[in-house]
Scaffold this motif. Structure first.
Motif, mmCIF file in Angstrom:
data_model
loop_
_atom_site.group_PDB
_atom_site.id
_atom_site.type_symbol
_atom_site.label_atom_id
_atom_site.label_comp_id
_atom_site.label_asym_id
_atom_site.label_seq_id
_atom_site.Cartn_x
_atom_site.Cartn_y
_atom_site.Cartn_z
ATOM 1 N N VAL A 44 30.797 44.675 -14.542
ATOM 2 C CA VAL A 44 29.431 44.162 -14.365
ATOM 3 C C VAL A 44 29.341 43.277 -13.114
ATOM 4 O O VAL A 44 28.399 43.405 -12.323
ATOM 5 C CB VAL A 44 28.972 43.383 -15.619
ATOM 6 C CG1 VAL A 44 27.658 42.676 -15.377
ATOM 7 C CG2 VAL A 44 28.848 44.318 -16.808
ATOM 8 N N LEU A 45 30.309 42.406 -12.936
ATOM 9 C CA LEU A 45 30.293 41.526 -11.762
ATOM 10 C C LEU A 45 30.425 42.312 -10.458
ATOM 11 O O LEU A 45 29.745 42.016 -9.473
ATOM 12 C CB LEU A 45 31.405 40.481 -11.861
ATOM 13 C CG LEU A 45 31.215 39.403 -12.914
ATOM 14 C CD1 LEU A 45 32.448 38.512 -12.976
ATOM 15 C CD2 LEU A 45 29.982 38.590 -12.633
ATOM 16 N N PHE A 46 31.282 43.326 -10.448
ATOM 17 C CA PHE A 46 31.459 44.123 -9.240
ATOM 18 C C PHE A 46 30.192 44.913 -8.916
ATOM 19 O O PHE A 46 29.789 45.000 -7.752
ATOM 20 C CB PHE A 46 32.662 45.065 -9.391
ATOM 21 C CG PHE A 46 32.948 45.866 -8.161
ATOM 22 C CD1 PHE A 46 33.390 45.246 -7.006
ATOM 23 C CD2 PHE A 46 32.762 47.228 -8.159
ATOM 24 C CE1 PHE A 46 33.649 45.983 -5.865
ATOM 25 C CE2 PHE A 46 33.018 47.972 -7.028
ATOM 26 C CZ PHE A 46 33.459 47.352 -5.874
ATOM 27 N N MET A 47 29.553 45.473 -9.922
ATOM 28 C CA MET A 47 28.319 46.215 -9.679
ATOM 29 C C MET A 47 27.202 45.273 -9.223
ATOM 30 O O MET A 47 26.387 45.625 -8.376
ATOM 31 C CB MET A 47 27.888 46.985 -10.927
ATOM 32 C CG MET A 47 28.802 48.128 -11.266
ATOM 33 S SD MET A 47 28.925 49.298 -9.921
ATOM 34 C CE MET A 47 30.521 49.980 -10.196
ATOM 35 N N GLY A 48 27.167 44.066 -9.774
ATOM 36 C CA GLY A 48 26.195 43.073 -9.320
ATOM 37 C C GLY A 48 26.438 42.674 -7.869
ATOM 38 O O GLY A 48 25.503 42.493 -7.098
ATOM 39 N N TYR A 49 27.705 42.558 -7.508
ATOM 40 C CA TYR A 49 28.056 42.239 -6.114
ATOM 41 C C TYR A 49 27.600 43.357 -5.177
ATOM 42 O O TYR A 49 27.024 43.098 -4.118
ATOM 43 C CB TYR A 49 29.564 42.021 -6.000
ATOM 44 C CG TYR A 49 30.047 41.959 -4.579
ATOM 45 C CD1 TYR A 49 29.807 40.844 -3.795
ATOM 46 C CD2 TYR A 49 30.730 43.031 -4.024
ATOM 47 C CE1 TYR A 49 30.241 40.792 -2.482
ATOM 48 C CE2 TYR A 49 31.171 42.990 -2.718
ATOM 49 C CZ TYR A 49 30.927 41.871 -1.950
ATOM 50 O OH TYR A 49 31.350 41.833 -0.649
ATOM 51 N N ALA A 51 25.215 45.511 -5.690
ATOM 52 C CA ALA A 51 23.751 45.514 -5.637
ATOM 53 C C ALA A 51 23.238 44.388 -4.748
ATOM 54 O O ALA A 51 22.279 44.571 -4.001
ATOM 55 C CB ALA A 51 23.178 45.391 -7.046
ATOM 56 N N ALA A 52 23.868 43.222 -4.823
ATOM 57 C CA ALA A 52 23.449 42.097 -3.975
ATOM 58 C C ALA A 52 23.700 42.395 -2.506
ATOM 59 O O ALA A 52 22.914 42.018 -1.641
ATOM 60 C CB ALA A 52 24.200 40.833 -4.387
ATOM 61 N N LYS A 53 24.781 43.075 -2.233
ATOM 62 C CA LYS A 53 25.124 43.407 -0.850
ATOM 63 C C LYS A 53 24.125 44.395 -0.249
ATOM 64 O O LYS A 53 23.879 44.379 0.945
ATOM 65 C CB LYS A 53 26.526 44.018 -0.850
ATOM 66 C CG LYS A 53 27.265 43.894 0.424
ATOM 67 C CD LYS A 53 28.711 44.239 0.174
ATOM 68 C CE LYS A 53 29.174 45.211 1.237
ATOM 69 N NZ LYS A 53 30.569 45.571 1.085
ATOM 70 N N ARG A 54 23.524 45.224 -1.097
ATOM 71 C CA ARG A 54 22.584 46.232 -0.616
ATOM 72 C C ARG A 54 21.134 45.809 -0.802
ATOM 73 O O ARG A 54 20.239 46.655 -0.791
ATOM 74 C CB ARG A 54 22.836 47.538 -1.353
ATOM 75 C CG ARG A 54 24.167 48.134 -0.996
ATOM 76 C CD ARG A 54 24.260 49.558 -1.424
ATOM 77 N NE ARG A 54 25.448 50.159 -0.858
ATOM 78 C CZ ARG A 54 26.401 50.711 -1.558
ATOM 79 N NH1 ARG A 54 26.301 50.758 -2.870
ATOM 80 N NH2 ARG A 54 27.441 51.239 -0.967
ATOM 81 N N ALA A 55 20.890 44.537 -0.979
ATOM 82 C CA ALA A 55 19.524 44.037 -1.136
ATOM 83 C C ALA A 55 18.718 44.326 0.130
ATOM 84 O O ALA A 55 19.266 44.289 1.233
ATOM 85 C CB ALA A 55 19.537 42.544 -1.427
ATOM 86 N N PRO A 56 17.402 44.614 -0.022
ATOM 87 C CA PRO A 56 16.599 44.987 1.141
ATOM 88 C C PRO A 56 16.435 43.878 2.175
ATOM 89 O O PRO A 56 16.098 44.130 3.310
ATOM 90 C CB PRO A 56 15.251 45.381 0.546
ATOM 91 C CG PRO A 56 15.210 44.749 -0.786
ATOM 92 C CD PRO A 56 16.625 44.630 -1.248
ATOM 93 N N GLY A 57 16.658 42.664 1.820
ATOM 94 C CA GLY A 57 16.536 41.559 2.768
ATOM 95 C C GLY A 57 17.629 40.549 2.508
ATOM 96 O O GLY A 57 18.450 40.715 1.627
ATOM 97 N N THR A 58 17.629 39.513 3.273
ATOM 98 C CA THR A 58 18.634 38.472 3.068
ATOM 99 C C THR A 58 18.076 37.306 2.265
ATOM 100 O O THR A 58 18.742 36.292 2.120
ATOM 101 C CB THR A 58 19.157 37.962 4.424
ATOM 102 O OG1 THR A 58 18.052 37.494 5.187
ATOM 103 C CG2 THR A 58 19.881 39.064 5.167
ATOM 104 N N LYS A 59 16.858 37.469 1.746
ATOM 105 C CA LYS A 59 16.267 36.397 0.946
ATOM 106 C C LYS A 59 17.016 36.297 -0.389
ATOM 107 O O LYS A 59 17.296 37.304 -1.035
ATOM 108 C CB LYS A 59 14.794 36.670 0.697
ATOM 109 C CG LYS A 59 13.975 36.612 1.959
ATOM 110 C CD LYS A 59 12.519 36.790 1.674
ATOM 111 C CE LYS A 59 11.744 36.717 2.980
ATOM 112 N NZ LYS A 59 10.328 36.884 2.784
#
Length: 87
Positions: A44-49, A51-59
């Protein structure tokens, strides 16, 4: 969403082939957390990481939303396995 689905499939496969059950025999902290629990949490933590890395912005809000959605999807798919397996 795609990362959450991939994580859910990974957790279901780990559960179905018996890795979670086999690893749960080994405690990391006696009677509190086992290696099986740790394996589930790490997925779960790795998948969350990811997903966070591929966020559409840096906000920070988008990063948090992507991570939470990924975790919810992974948990939901694993909960569906428990519901279907209980019947």
């Amino acid at each position: 969403m795609k990362i959450g689905l991939i994580g859910g499939v990974v957790e279901v496969l780990l559960s179905l082939i018996g890795m979670i059950e086999a690893f749960s025999q080994r405690d990391i902290i006696s009677h509190i957390i086992s290696m099986g629990h740790t394996l589930l949490i790490l997925v779960v933590l790795f998948m969350g990481y990811l997903a966070a890395k591929r966020a559409p912005g840096t906000k920070p809000l988008w990063v948090l939303i992507n991570s939470l959605m990924s975790g919810l999807i992974v948990g939901g798919i694993l909960a569906l396995l428990v519901i279907v397996g209980g019947r």
